[in-house]
Design an enzyme around this catalytic site. Structure first.
Site, PDB file in Angstrom:
ATOM      1  N   ASP A  90       0.766  -1.026  -0.061  1.00 52.54           N
ATOM      2  CA  ASP A  90      -0.082   0.024   0.142  1.00 52.54           C
ATOM      3  C   ASP A  90       0.926   1.375  -0.207  1.00 52.54           C
ATOM      4  O   ASP A  90       2.151   1.144   0.019  1.00 52.54           O
ATOM      5  CB  ASP A  90      -0.912  -0.085   1.094  1.00 52.54           C
ATOM      6  CG  ASP A  90      -2.385   0.862   0.812  1.00 52.54           C
ATOM      7  OD1 ASP A  90      -2.140   1.675  -0.032  1.00 52.54           O
ATOM      8  OD2 ASP A  90      -3.251   0.481   1.405  1.00 52.54           O
TER       9      ASP A  90
HETATM   10  C1  BGC Z   1      -5.148   3.131   0.067  1.00 53.42           C
HETATM   11  C2  BGC Z   1      -5.357   2.159  -0.911  1.00 53.42           C
HETATM   12  C3  BGC Z   1      -5.284   2.806  -2.084  1.00 53.42           C
HETATM   13  C4  BGC Z   1      -3.952   3.448  -2.196  1.00 53.42           C
HETATM   14  C5  BGC Z   1      -3.556   4.019  -3.871  1.00 53.42           C
HETATM   15  C6  BGC Z   1      -4.072   4.200  -0.089  1.00 53.42           C
HETATM   16  O1  BGC Z   1      -3.740   5.146   0.702  1.00 53.42           O
HETATM   17  O2  BGC Z   1      -4.984   2.482   1.347  1.00 53.42           O
HETATM   18  O3  BGC Z   1      -6.802   1.483  -0.708  1.00 53.42           O
HETATM   19  O4  BGC Z   1      -5.341   1.830  -3.269  1.00 53.42           O
HETATM   20  O5  BGC Z   1      -3.863   4.439  -1.244  1.00 53.42           O
HETATM   21  O6  BGC Z   1      -4.337   5.197  -4.077  1.00 53.42           O
END
Ligand code: BGC
Length: 728
Positions: free
Chosen positions: A262
């Protein structure tokens, strides 16, 4: 697709630094709109900018065509970039929030909506979406419940597989399809207190039985990528957990795709308190099985040193890069790095009539009717309607993920939609959304205007709710009530004694005790998307009937969270409807939720006969999908309109080695019946529906008594029992 030999050959030509860049995903864009990554400026390091493997959040056909062209010229081996972004419930045509899609209890609708989203995104150059979110959610305080399909492992599994199939179609190399990344592995939905980014403690019994199935379903549907959660699980951050990413994900679930961290989660291993520095964070996450680092650059900065010291092996790096290149190859990017990106197709597909039509249908299907006293709904043609409240004429119909690529200006408001339905609509917007945020004392003038309008009308439609910013990531709340000024408005309108239809916009289950008390009808609209206004008006005016069902329990009080139907039994259950000393529950409050999982009304009513079983005792010694017995009921439409009913099958394993949930959804069927019509609804019961995961033993079916419930929601009372002999 060029195949394995091509990839091996390419891999053999890459330097370690190039491999590290391939394992890095850069932000695609600065907040001020200037380009990053390949177009310079992201990382002072030109080599990383030129050789990064993927970009985050960078889309739009023209820009992707340009960025990919430059990248193909500048990167050492002319390896195409992957463009990844969050296409969560639509790209330009935005469908209801995921929780709303869950409320439709219709995997085929999810599949269709994901396929539309994939088509719109692919022509804008997107290759990968970070969806579905397969997290099981039980605590409405957690803002990200809006991104989930709810509290049930079975429903979530159907939905996560449907999302995956919708995005990926019959192959990610085919036109108009994109790859799907299931997230957040695992237990993110169980963060303590519903506080975002907090830690989770889940034993294997619950992990394998409740949290894992929706991930497994996505993997079995062919999902190409997976993202570990931000959270720690039992003390180890998921990003660094070899047990999760190797033993469970690869060995147990047989996942072979790409694991992407993530956003900055690799670096966050330092504040998590398991690494001294970023070099160690890189080593731990690569060792656990992370292939791509999102946004931060610890892999790139430290890999050479880590190989030198033996903290990371070359085989681990090669494995990761091979998986990334294989994904690019599967998408056909080595043959056509631009895939579907096309400004002309964007014009044709984005927000086209067909897509809007599906979004309208989805918005209508996601609505859940919770109360309808004196048939306040549907609205009648000759009624004068006062449309009041902060959402009455608002375009704030998209949640935060909807706003990534969707636009509020493309949304149709409830007021506009009412205008399209002849006869209705003399409306006014009285309160703007700022009131939701500031929660200032009620404004007497605004209430006076509302009362004036109500006076001239036969019925009031009151559109209230949470602000969209109050849910999704970093949207945790300590209070599940609506703002006091909205309740004050409702109470003032209630004094007019006109019937009030309250439409609630929300990203989570709310405490609706007062809303229900002062309203004749209550409808949950979630954040309904681009065509939200029309979808809601369709249901309120009776153009179509409400069919949605709650995918999460709605509590009576915030302090009940987490509350979910499939909980374990207690030694001291409270079977009454009031507080009982020394029984499970809270002082001064009725036990259980205000509205249970699976609940939802429509414009007619149904009755259920007793449950009938085809036999009372079965022998079973091996896992299978084969029918052991049939459970059925006769459903009758006792009202005066044709209607759709979602008939739900729940099973309880009465006594097991482990205490088993009070009941578990194992099937449902939607049926449409005319007034007075009856139909037998039968479910085949198979061993697969009765088994569960026993730690240290594996999937088992234990002999003993099982209970079958068939009814309209998770608190239905009709059941029959049968005995299973044998087991495995
Ligand atoms: C979130 C994810 C997301 C990623 C990319 C993160 O802050 O937890 O769910 O896919 O950002 O935008």
């Amino acid at each position: 697709m060029l195949g394995k030999d091509y990839i091996s050959n390419l891999l053999s030509q890459m330097t370690l630094k190039e491999k590290a860049a391939e394992m890095t995903q850069l932000w695609g864009e600065n907040p001020d709109g200037t380009l990053m990554g390949i177009l310079r400026g992201f990382h002072q390091n030109e080599h990383l900018s030129a050789n990064a493997g993927s970009l985050l959040g960078f889309c739009g056909a023209q820009r992707v065509l340009e960025a990919q062209r430059l990248h193909m010229e500048e990167s050492a081996h002319h390896i195409p970039l992957l463009f990844m972004t969050d296409v969560i419930h639509g790209y330009k045509t935005i469908f209801p929030s995921v929780l709303g899609l869950g409320a439709a209890w219709d995997p085929s609708l999810i599949e269709e909506s994901a396929s539309v989203a994939a088509a719109e995104a692919s022509v804008s150059g997107v290759h990968v979406t970070f969806s579905p979110m397969a997290d099981l959610v039980r605590d409405a305080r957690w803002g990200r419940v809006i991104e989930s399909t709810g509290e049930d492992p079975y429903l979530n599994s159907l939905c996560s597989a449907a999302f995956t199939r919708g995005y990926q179609g019959d192959g990610i190399g085919k036109p108009l399809h994109i790859a799907s990344c299931v997230k957040h592995f695992i237990g993110y939905g169980a963060v303590e207190g519903g506080r975002d980014y907090d830690s989770a403690q889940i034993g294997d019994y619950q992990l394998f039985n409740d949290y894992l199935p929706p991930f497994l379903a996505a993997v079995e549907a062919g999902c190409e990528l997976l993202m570990p959660g931000f959270n720690t699980l039992n003390g180890v951050p998921c990003t660094a957990s070899r047990r999760l990413l190797q033993e469970i994900l690869k060995d147990f679930m047989h996942f072979q795709g790409v694991v992407i961290s993530d956003c900055t989660a690799v670096c966050e291993l330092v504040p998590h308190g398991i690494c001294e520095d970023q070099a160690q964070a890189a080593a731990l996450s690569i060792g656990a099985g992370v292939d791509v680092e999102m946004v931060s650059s610890s892999f790139y900065d430290h890999l050479e040193k880590l190989i030198e010291t033996g903290a990371v092996s070359m085989a681990q790096v090669d494995g990761a890069v091979e998986r990334i290149l294989t994904l690019k190859d599967k998408m056909g990017l080595f043959e056509n790095p631009y895939k579907d990106a096309s400004p002309q197709k964007e014009q044709e597909l984005h927000l086209c009539g067909k897509h809007r039509q599906l979004a309208r249908k989805a918005a209508a299907q996601s609505l859940v009717l919770l109360q309808n006293q004196n048939q306040a709904l549907p609205l009648q043609n000759n009624e004068r309607i006062a449309l009041i409240g902060p959402y009455a004429d608002s375009r704030k119909l998209l949640d935060i993920w909807g706003l990534v690529n969707g636009k509020e200006e493309d949304c149709v408001t409830l007021y506009e939609a009412f205008g399209e339905h002849a006869a209705c609509a003399q409306g006014c917007r009285l309160w703007n959304l700022r009131n939701l945020e500031e929660e200032r004392p009620s404004d007497a003038d605004l209430i006076a205007q509302a009362l004036e309008l109500a006076d001239k009308s036969d019925k009031i439609v009151l559109a209230i709710g949470e602000h969209p910013d109050m849910s999704a990531e970093a949207g945790s709340r300590t209070d599940l009530e609506l703002p006091a000024n909205q309740i004050a408005l409702l109470k003032a309108l209630h004094d007019t004694q006109k019937p009030i239809v309250t439409v609630v916009f929300t990203g989570r289950p709310l405490v609706l005790t007062e809303i229900a008390r002062y309203s004749s009808a209550v409808v949950i609209a979630w954040f309904p998307g681009t065509e939200g206004g029309r979808g809601i008006a369709d249901v309120l005016t009776g153009r179509c009937a409400p069919t949605g069902r709650l995918p999460m329990s709605f509590p009576r009080a915030t302090g009940q969270a987490p509350i979910y139907y499939n909980h374990l039994p207690t030694g001291r259950p409270n079977t009454t409807n009031s507080y009982q000393p020394f029984a499970n529950g809270y002082i001064g409050i009725e036990p259980g939720p205000l509205y249970p999982f699976g609940f939802g009304l429509t414009y007619t009513e149904f009755s259920y006969s007793e449950v009938t079983l085809s036999c009372r005792s079965v022998t079973c010694t091996a896992p299978s999908e084969q029918k052991l017995l049939t459970a059925s009921t006769v459903v009758t439409n006792t009202g005066s309109r044709t209607g759709e009913e979602t008939v739900q099958l729940y099973i309880q394993d009465v006594a097991g080695t482990y205490s088993r949930p009070v009941r578990m959804l194992k099937g449902f069927q939607k049926i449409t019946l005319g007034p007075g019509e009856s139909r037998t609804v039968a479910f085949s019961i198979s061993p697969r529906m009765l088994e569960y995961y026993i730690p240290q033993k594996g999937i088992s079916l234990e002999e003993g008594t099982f209970r079958i419930y068939i009814g309209p929601h998770a608190e239905s009372t009709q059941y029959q029992e049968f005995l299973v002999k044998g087991g495995y």
